[in-house]
Design a protein around this motif. Structure first.
Motif, short mmCIF file in Angstrom:
data_model
loop_
_atom_site.label_atom_id
_atom_site.label_comp_id
_atom_site.label_asym_id
_atom_site.label_seq_id
_atom_site.Cartn_x
_atom_site.Cartn_y
_atom_site.Cartn_z
N ASN A 72 116.13 -84.06 -36.48
CA ASN A 72 115.37 -84.43 -35.29
C ASN A 72 114.44 -85.59 -35.62
O ASN A 72 113.35 -85.40 -36.15
N TRP A 77 118.50 -86.66 -32.15
CA TRP A 77 119.20 -85.95 -33.22
C TRP A 77 120.16 -86.90 -33.93
O TRP A 77 121.05 -87.48 -33.31
N GLU A 92 112.69 -81.02 -38.92
CA GLU A 92 113.54 -80.06 -38.22
C GLU A 92 115.00 -80.52 -38.26
O GLU A 92 115.30 -81.70 -38.05
N ARG A 94 119.31 -79.12 -37.42
CA ARG A 94 120.10 -78.15 -36.67
C ARG A 94 121.58 -78.27 -37.01
O ARG A 94 122.08 -79.35 -37.35
N TYR A 164 117.11 -72.11 -30.39
CA TYR A 164 118.55 -71.97 -30.23
C TYR A 164 118.91 -72.43 -28.82
O TYR A 164 118.12 -72.29 -27.89
N SER A 185 123.69 -74.58 -30.60
CA SER A 185 122.89 -75.27 -31.62
C SER A 185 121.90 -74.30 -32.24
O SER A 185 121.30 -73.47 -31.55
N SER A 187 118.63 -74.49 -34.75
CA SER A 187 117.69 -75.37 -35.45
C SER A 187 116.81 -74.57 -36.41
O SER A 187 116.59 -73.37 -36.23
#
Length: 375
Positions: A72, A77, A92, A94, A164, A185, A187
């Motif tokens: 992130n 992303w 972060e 994911r 999520y 997803s 994360s």
């Protein structure tokens, strides 16, 4: 007597005549009794209904249309497949996967994502070496009609769960009215000591493969119930990423020694070092000569200062030349990385000083340098 013999002879002649007549009648004239055939008439229909036609309808396995591992970056992303990531307890990341099911989404029971440090070999497996800094397991469960998301491992703060998301997608290759497609997803935020993984020097960008040693491998597994099929089915993909090294000395105590000339004085109390390292590591300390705060010409040599702590059980003194004393590891050798935890507390560091006879009274100070190396 003669009459009796004539009777026997006559009986024999009659018997032979009867037998001869039967033989002649069967083979020459024909059988005495003829067995005739019955006329069955027409048989226009006949039914046989003891067999069946058997058809097995195969269950389509789900499909993973695409996947990624992302960072992130300010709300955008960015893919980090086959690249290194930071582990600073704030960045972060994911996993994201697009899954299609031709029997509807209710057939999808589980999506499991496992990731692990490969220890230098791609034949390694998840949790082969137990530890929260070496393994990660995220799960999506869809068995009750209400989806459940969870981090199955670890539980010691080495990873922090993020958010999520389940977004309905579209499969252009599916069947309208039957195929359902979702983007899932997962994360998370890795903490400071998640295992360092530099890769093998050349990252291979081939999808769905693990061929870079010293990396984090991961597997995404999708389990389909199979409806009335004999068993459920599972499909999977695999890939990898790396992790940058992280070293930090969070805090270090201030040792204080009070003593008389000629005394081998010990610090009033042990001090604590709080450090963070995500790989094999060494930790050393070094000091300068003690200098009188008021009269700088008065000094105490660093060779008279001793220390112990960590893996160093016995006191060791500093030498005249520069060079540290190691609490963990040694010059060119390293302590194994921490399998669990987000930091290391060393609370048994103890200093002492041999105060020379005739040493000027007063307060002395020397700078202390701690050095943490991660490899």
């Amino acid at each position: 007597m003669e009459l009796e013999q004539k009777k026997k002879f006559f009986s024999a002649i009659v018997g032979m005549a009867i037998i001869t007549s039967l033989v002649v009648n069967i083979f020459v004239v024909g059988p005495i009794v003829m067995i005739g055939k019955a006329d069955p008439g027409d048989i226009p229909h006949y039914w046989h209904n003891t067999t069946t036609l058997n058809v097995t309808v195969l269950h389509f396995a789900p499909r993973i249309l695409w996947y990624d591992f992302q960072y992130n970056q300010g709300g955008t992303w960015v893919s980090k497949l086959n690249a290194q990531i930071d582990v600073n307890n704030s960045a972060e990341y994911r996993f994201i996967v697009n899954i299609s099911s031709d029997q509807g989404w209710d057939d999808i029971q589980f999506v499991n994502i496992t990731a692990w440090y490969d220890q230098g070999t791609d034949s390694s497996t998840y949790n082969q070496t137990v530890g929260g800094n070496w393994n990660l397991n995220l799960q999506y469960e869809n068995t009750t009609g209400t989806a459940a998301w969870r981090m199955l491992w670890p539980h010691g703060g080495e990873f922090t769960e993020g958010t999520y998301a389940d977004i309905v997608g579209f499969d252009p290759y599916g069947s309208i009215g039957y195929t359902e497609c979702h983007n899932l997803s997962f994360s998370f935020v890795p903490s400071y000591q998640v295992r360092y993984a530099p890769g093998d020097g050349i990252w291979n960008n081939t999808y769905n493969t693990t061929d870079d040693a010293e990396s984090w491998n991961f597997i995404m597994e999708v389990t389909d119930s199979g409806e009335d099929a004999p068993a459920s089915s599972t499909i999977w993909i695999t890939d990898e990423f790396g992790v940058y090294s992280y070293s930090e000395i969070v805090s270090a105590g201030w040792p204080t020694i009070i003593g008389h000339p000629g005394e081998n004085a010990t610090a009033n109390s042990n001090i604590t070092l709080l450090t963070r390292s995500n790989g094999n590591y060494s930790l050393s300390t070094d000091v300068e000569d003690l200098v009188h705060r008021t009269f700088p010409a008065a000094t105490i040599s660093r060779e008279l200062i001793w220390v112990r702590g960590g893996d160093l059980d016995l006191f060791d003194n500093f030498t005249a030349s520069s060079g540290g004393i190691y609490f963990y590891g040694s010059l060119g050798a390293y302590h194994l990385s921490r399998a669990n935890g987000t930091d290391l507390t060393t609370n048994d560091v103890e200093y002492k000083c041999n105060i020379p006879l005739g040493q000027m009274a007063g307060d002395y100070a020397a700078a202390i340098r701690y050095h943490l190396t991660t490899t």
